[in-house]
Structure formats: structure tokens, C-alpha cells
Write an enzyme that holds these catalytic residues in place. Structure first.
Site, short mmCIF file in Angstrom:
data_model
loop_
_atom_site.label_atom_id
_atom_site.label_comp_id
_atom_site.label_asym_id
_atom_site.label_seq_id
_atom_site.Cartn_x
_atom_site.Cartn_y
_atom_site.Cartn_z
N LYS A 175 0.85 -1.20 0.00
CA LYS A 175 0.00 0.00 0.00
C LYS A 175 0.88 1.25 0.00
O LYS A 175 1.64 1.47 0.93
CB LYS A 175 -0.90 0.03 1.24
CG LYS A 175 -1.97 1.11 1.10
CD LYS A 175 -2.70 1.39 2.40
CE LYS A 175 -2.07 2.47 3.20
NZ LYS A 175 -2.02 3.79 2.54
N GLU A 250 10.66 1.60 9.83
CA GLU A 250 11.55 2.73 9.53
C GLU A 250 10.76 4.00 9.83
O GLU A 250 9.80 4.31 9.11
CB GLU A 250 11.97 2.70 8.05
CG GLU A 250 12.74 1.46 7.66
CD GLU A 250 14.06 1.31 8.40
OE1 GLU A 250 14.58 2.31 8.93
OE2 GLU A 250 14.56 0.18 8.47
N CYS A 284 13.31 11.99 5.52
CA CYS A 284 13.50 11.58 6.91
C CYS A 284 14.94 11.81 7.35
O CYS A 284 15.23 11.89 8.53
CB CYS A 284 13.13 10.12 7.08
SG CYS A 284 14.02 9.06 5.94
N GLU A 386 9.60 16.04 15.44
CA GLU A 386 9.85 16.04 13.99
C GLU A 386 8.88 17.00 13.30
O GLU A 386 7.66 16.86 13.45
CB GLU A 386 9.67 14.63 13.44
CG GLU A 386 10.06 14.53 11.98
CD GLU A 386 9.77 13.16 11.37
OE1 GLU A 386 8.68 12.60 11.62
OE2 GLU A 386 10.63 12.65 10.64
P1 NAD Z 1 2.30 7.92 8.20
O1 NAD Z 1 2.77 7.11 9.34
O2 NAD Z 1 1.17 8.84 8.40
O3 NAD Z 1 1.88 6.99 6.98
C1 NAD Z 1 2.77 6.07 6.39
C2 NAD Z 1 1.97 4.96 5.73
O4 NAD Z 1 1.29 4.24 6.74
C3 NAD Z 1 0.89 5.45 4.76
O5 NAD Z 1 0.81 4.57 3.67
C4 NAD Z 1 -0.37 5.38 5.61
O6 NAD Z 1 -1.54 5.22 4.86
C5 NAD Z 1 -0.09 4.14 6.43
N1 NAD Z 1 -0.82 4.05 7.70
C6 NAD Z 1 -1.30 5.06 8.47
N2 NAD Z 1 -1.95 4.56 9.53
C7 NAD Z 1 -1.88 3.21 9.44
C8 NAD Z 1 -2.37 2.14 10.24
N3 NAD Z 1 -3.06 2.36 11.35
N4 NAD Z 1 -2.11 0.88 9.86
C9 NAD Z 1 -1.39 0.65 8.74
N5 NAD Z 1 -0.93 1.61 7.92
C10 NAD Z 1 -1.16 2.88 8.28
O7 NAD Z 1 3.58 8.69 7.67
P2 NAD Z 1 3.65 9.76 6.50
O8 NAD Z 1 3.08 11.05 7.00
O9 NAD Z 1 3.12 9.17 5.25
O10 NAD Z 1 5.23 9.90 6.32
C11 NAD Z 1 6.04 10.78 7.04
C12 NAD Z 1 6.79 10.04 8.11
O11 NAD Z 1 7.56 8.99 7.55
C13 NAD Z 1 7.79 10.93 8.82
O12 NAD Z 1 7.73 10.68 10.20
C14 NAD Z 1 9.14 10.46 8.26
O13 NAD Z 1 10.24 10.69 9.10
C15 NAD Z 1 8.87 9.02 8.08
N6 NAD Z 1 9.83 8.44 7.15
C16 NAD Z 1 10.78 7.59 7.63
C17 NAD Z 1 11.73 7.05 6.78
C18 NAD Z 1 12.79 6.11 7.27
O14 NAD Z 1 13.39 5.43 6.46
N7 NAD Z 1 13.04 6.02 8.56
C19 NAD Z 1 11.69 7.37 5.42
C20 NAD Z 1 10.71 8.24 4.97
C21 NAD Z 1 9.76 8.77 5.84
#
Ligand code: NAD
Length: 484
Positions: A175, A250, A284, A386
Site C-alpha cells: 500500500k 523505519e 527523513c 519532527e
Molecule cells: P504515516 O505514518 O502517516 O503513513 C505512512 C503509511 O502508513 C501510509 O501509507 C499510511 O496510509 C499508512 N498508515 C497510516 N496509519 C496506518 C495504520 N493504522 N495501519 C497501517 N498503515 C497505516 O507517515 P507519513 O506522514 O506518510 O510519512 C512521514 C513520516 O515517515 C515521517 O515521520 C518520516 O520521518 C517518516 N519516514 C521515515 C523514513 C525512514 O526510512 N526512517 C523514510 C521516509 C519517511
């Protein structure tokens, strides 16, 4: 304007969500809806998991070379369609097209080609225990993998999970973020064009709380590889851990960028421009807390502010734009609220600090000036939480011990950058700073063979290279006594 209707990719076909309902997909640079996203739920995930489960025996038993050929074909197709994908990624995410063309899409291509070759060289261990006894470790694919990714590097991070999962012989239910679904949709077309067997990769679009949650909960999906926010990661862990699923998380970061007096000034400055504001600061790995040693603090601050003042925030299609739009209205408002918080906490905005209103079709887009804030201590919320936008703080320090304490003062531990020409100090600091990745005199240089991931609240597990192939396989130890 007709809106492109994105479809799910299940069992080798493009299909509508079973509910028939769709979500709006916004173009950040204009603030307008330009496409529709399937609002999928549990029923769609069930279909995808069923297809993936059915495809697993055949896919898992293909030789590594056979799987490698499919992955290479996908990589080649991504390369062929690089411009189309870059434009789609920019429109969906708000980032400049040049950035998607130079970084995101080439990296998505390389993720497939890297794991296409890595799996051909992946080996497992064998041990001659004593006379007449050997142990060897079988590493077999596990079954169906669930891959969930965020919006900041849409195709890049989506394929970073899917490619090793497939290479190792698993089938996948994936997804993408509902905020940036377009390139994942184009990837499903690519998979069909190269003849990837039905059910091997399934892409379900929709909200995290519905489609995402259904993936995490599904009993046939045996492992979850997730990239996203720390709070979401904690929730996913609480659901998946009691089901004994393999988990790779991650998560977020609040990365320090530490600049010593003896650094190569020009290189540190030029790279700090990128590590602060590349992709609108929505990587990130961006360095959002900049610590500069006292001897060069004023000089560095002035040069950094001058260059930031001159940065062009504009139309993502224009190659002169150094920054494009913020990914969504919600995120735009979150970033602005953090700038307000920084002021409340006593910070001084040295440059930026406000939204940018562009002309014409971009007048409703979500643009923010790159922002530098001074005068905050390490413990305030602005420096602990963050923000994930083009907002950095800058603070002077005197000693190595002092800056190490600042660096380690947050709950995160994803990446850190050190600028010094003193070799022993560089190694000492690299040892002391609590971070999964340390860059010395560089930033975002990645060797895909190295383990990637964070410490503390930045995650559990590592991606990349052998780590990823190990994650997506189950080790089974076999011990033979062949003595008489
Ligand atoms: P998010 O956690 O809101 O969403 C990430 C994904 O998870 C999306 O596809 C979302 O639909 C899904 N999701 C949300 N709730 C869920 C649930 N209850 N069950 C299963 N899936 C669910 O994050 P975002 O706003 O899309 O991304 C930004 C964040 O990602 C920042 O905190 C950033 O630091 C982090 N990030 C980390 C890395 C890394 O490698 N460590 C890389 C890129 C981004």
C-alpha cells in the site's frame, strides 16, 4: 477536467475498489483535486492477500535467476518511462520535476536492479561443527509480505521494500501512501507490461486506518515492512507483535547536523543547504538541528541565511525552482504551526517563516519559504519533535561533549552529519552519536549494500542489502551427524 481514476492492482489486473468509493487526490502545487484514489478496505485487502497466497508456491520456487529476470525487466521499464514517472511523482507530491528525474525515479529503478542482482549472490551459512557434524542454514521465503510506505519519496521507498521482498521469493500486498498514489499505480501498469505473474505483487490503495490496518491485521500476511511516522509505527507494532509477525519499522527522525570550526566551510555550507531543504525538507534524513561551533558560528550563519534568502520556491515544473510545494494542506498547516510554536518558545526567525503565495494556477498551492530559526535550546519542542518540512534551527556550541549531548537529546536516532577535518574526532563522534547512519563530510550518500535504519524511536530492524534479504527470508538451521 477529467480526473484520472487510479485502480488497485490485484491478481494481475487493474480493478476498482469493491466499495466503489474513491478519495480525492490533490496536486499540491495548485491545491486542486486532479485524480481519484480507490478507498479500499478489508475486503480489497482480502482479495489481494488471497491472490498473493495463491501465487506464492510458484514464485517462491522459481530460481533466483528467474526472479531476477523479472525484477530486471521492471527496472528497465522504469528507466524507459523515467520522464513520465518523474512528472507524475512531481504532480502528486509537489517536489520539483528535476528532483524526481534526478533522484526519486532513478533510485526506484536502481532498487529493482540492485535486488535483481543481489539475490543472485545471496548465500547462507554452513558450519563444520566437528568431525562428522555439519550445520547449514536454509534461507527460504516466508510467504506474503505486507509493504506500507509514506509520501515523501513515493516510488523510491515503495520499491525499496517491494524489490527485496520479491527477490527473496515472497509475494507482496503493498500500500502506497494515500497522499501520493500515482507512481505506484504506474508501477502496476509496468508489472503488467513485463508479464509479472498474477498475484506476485498486489497494490491496494486507500487510507492507513482502513486498507493499511487490514494489511497489518491479515493472518496470511506474515511480515510487515513499514516506513512512516513513529506514532503509526508504534500502533502497527502493537497490532502485529501479538500475531508474531516479522516487523521492520523505519520511522521518524530529528537529525543533528554538527559543524566544527575546522570543517571544509564551503562544502559544509553547500551540503547543509541540501540537507536542510531538499524535497522541501521532507526527507527523513534531512538535518533539522544545525549545531555550529562558536569559532565559525557567525560566519556560517550569515552565509547560510544569505543563500537561503536567495532560494527559489516555485512551480515544480520549472527547473529553476529549488523547492516546490508542501505535500498536502494538512502538512502545510502542521509546518506553519511549528513555526508559530518556535516563536512562542522564544526563537527568532532569521529567514523565511511564512507561506508563499505564487501567481496564476499556483495561487492556491501549498508553498513555504525555507526557514531558519535561532535562539532555541535543545530541549524545547521545536528541537525535540519532527517537523518534516523546510524548517531548521541553528545553535552554537563550544565542545565535543556539549554537542554530543545536544545530538543525543531527542528520542530519535535516524541520521547525523558531522563536518570536521579532524579524523580522530570524526571517528570518536561517530561512535558516540546515537544514530543508525552517520555521514562524515557528506550527506545522503548511500551504498545500497549497507544496513539502513534508525536507533531509538526511529525504528526497529534494518533495510538494504543483505539485511533486507535476511528480513524477507526465514532461517532454518539443519544439523547433520554423518559419523558412523
Ligand atoms: P504515516 O505514518 O502517516 O503513513 C505512512 C503509511 O502508513 C501510509 O501509507 C499510511 O496510509 C499508512 N498508515 C497510516 N496509519 C496506518 C495504520 N493504522 N495501519 C497501517 N498503515 C497505516 O507517515 P507519513 O506522514 O506518510 O510519512 C512521514 C513520516 O515517515 C515521517 O515521520 C518520516 O520521518 C517518516 N519516514 C521515515 C523514513 C525512514 O526510512 N526512517 C523514510 C521516509 C519517511
Amino acid at each position: 477536467m477529467t480526473k484520472v481514476k487510479i485502480a488497485n492492482y490485484i491478481n494481475g489486473k487493474l480493478v476498482e475498489p469493491l466499495s466503489g468509493s474513491y478519495l480525492d487526490n490533490y496536486e499540491p502545487a495548485t491545491g486542486r483535486v486532479y485524480s481519484l484514489i480507490p478507498d479500499s478496505g478489508e475486503a480489497d485487502v482480502n482479495l489481494a492477500a488471497k491472490a498473493a497466497k495463491a501465487a506464492f508456491p510458484l514464485w517462491g520456487e522459481l530460481s533466483a535467476n528467474q526472479r531476477s529476470k523479472y525484477l530486471s525487466a521492471i527496472s528497465d521499464k522504469i528507466n524507459e518511462k523515467l520522464e513520465i514517472l518523474a512528472e507524475a511523482e512531481s504532480r502528486d507530491n509537489g517536489k520539483p520535476v528535476w528532483l524526481a528525474r534526478e533522484v526519486d525515479i532513478p533510485r526506484a529503478r536502481d532498487n529493482f536492479s540492485f535486488f535483481a542482482t543481489a539475490i543472485r549472490h545471496f548465500d547462507s551459512e554452513s558450519h563444520y561443527t566437528r568431525k562428522g557434524v555439519i550445520n547449514y542454514t536454509l534461507r527460504k521465503p516466508i510467504g506474503v509480505a505486507g509493504c506500507i510506505s509514506p509520501w515523501n519519496l513515493p516510488l523510491y521507498l515503495f520499491t525499496w521494500k517491494i524489490a527485496p521482498a520479491l527477490a527473496a521469493g515472497n509475494t507482496v500486498v503493498a500500500k502506497p501512501s494515500e497522499v501520493t498514489p500515482m507512481t505506484a499505480y504506474l508501477l502496476s501498469e509496468i508489472c503488467m507490461e513485463v508479464g509479472l505473474p498474477a498475484g506476485v505483487l498486489n497494490i491496494v490503495h486507500g487510507l492507513g486506518r482502513d486498507a493499511g490496518n487490514a494489511i497489518v491485521l491479515h493472518e496470511d500476511i506474515k511480515m510487515i515492512s513499514f516506513t512512516g511516522g513513529t506514532e503509526t509505527g508504534a500502533h502497527i507494532a502493537s497490532v502485529a507483535a501479538p500475531m508474531f509477525k516479522k516487523l521492520s519499522l523505519e520511522l521518524g527522525g530529528k537529525n543533528p547536523n554538527i559543524i566544527f570550526d575546522d570543517c571544509n566551510f564551503e562544502k559544509a555550507l553547500e551540503t547543509t543547504m541540501r540537507s536542510s531543504f531538499r524535497n522541501q525538507g521532507q526527507i527523513c534524513l534531512c538535518g533539522s538541528r544545525i549545531y555550529v561551533q562558536k569559532g565559525i558560528y557567525e560566519k556560517f550563519k550569515k552565509a547560510f541565511v544569505d543563500r537561503t534568502d536567495r532560494m527559489i520556491v516555485g512551480n515544480p515544473k520549472d527547473d529553476r525552482s529549488e523547492m516546490g510545494a508542501i505535500v498536502s494542506q494538512q502538512h502545510f498547516e502542521k509546518i506553519l504551526s511549528y513555526i508559530a510554536l518556535a516563536k512562542e518558545e522564544g526563537g527568532t526567525v532569521l529567514t523565511g517563516g511564512q507561506a508563499v503565495k505564487l501567481d496564476g494556477e499556483h495561487s492556491e498551492g501549498w508553498f513555504i519559504r525555507p526557514t531558519i530559526i535561532e535562539g532555541l535550546d535543545s530541549s524545547c519542542r521545536t528541537n525535540q519533535e519532527e517537523i518534516f518540512g523546510p524548517v531548521v534551527t541553528i545553535q552554537p556550541f563550544e565542545t565535543e561533549e556539549e554537542v554530543t549531548a545536544y545530538a543525543n537529546s531527542t528520542g530519535y536516532g535516524l541520521a547525523a552529519t558531522l563536518w570536521t577535518e579532524n579524523l580522530t574526532r570524526a571517528h570518536r563522534m561517530a561512535d558516540q552519536v546515537q544514530s543508525g547512519i552517520i555521514w562524515i563530510n557528506c550527506w545522503l550518500l548511500r551504498d545500497l549494500r549497507t544496513p539502513f535504519g534508525g536507533m531509538k524511536n526511529s525504528g526497529v530492524g534494518r533495510e538494504g542489502g543483505w539485511e533486507a534479504l535476511r528480513f524477507f527470508t526465514e532461517p532454518k538451521n539443519v544439523c547433520i551427524d554423518y559419523s558412523e
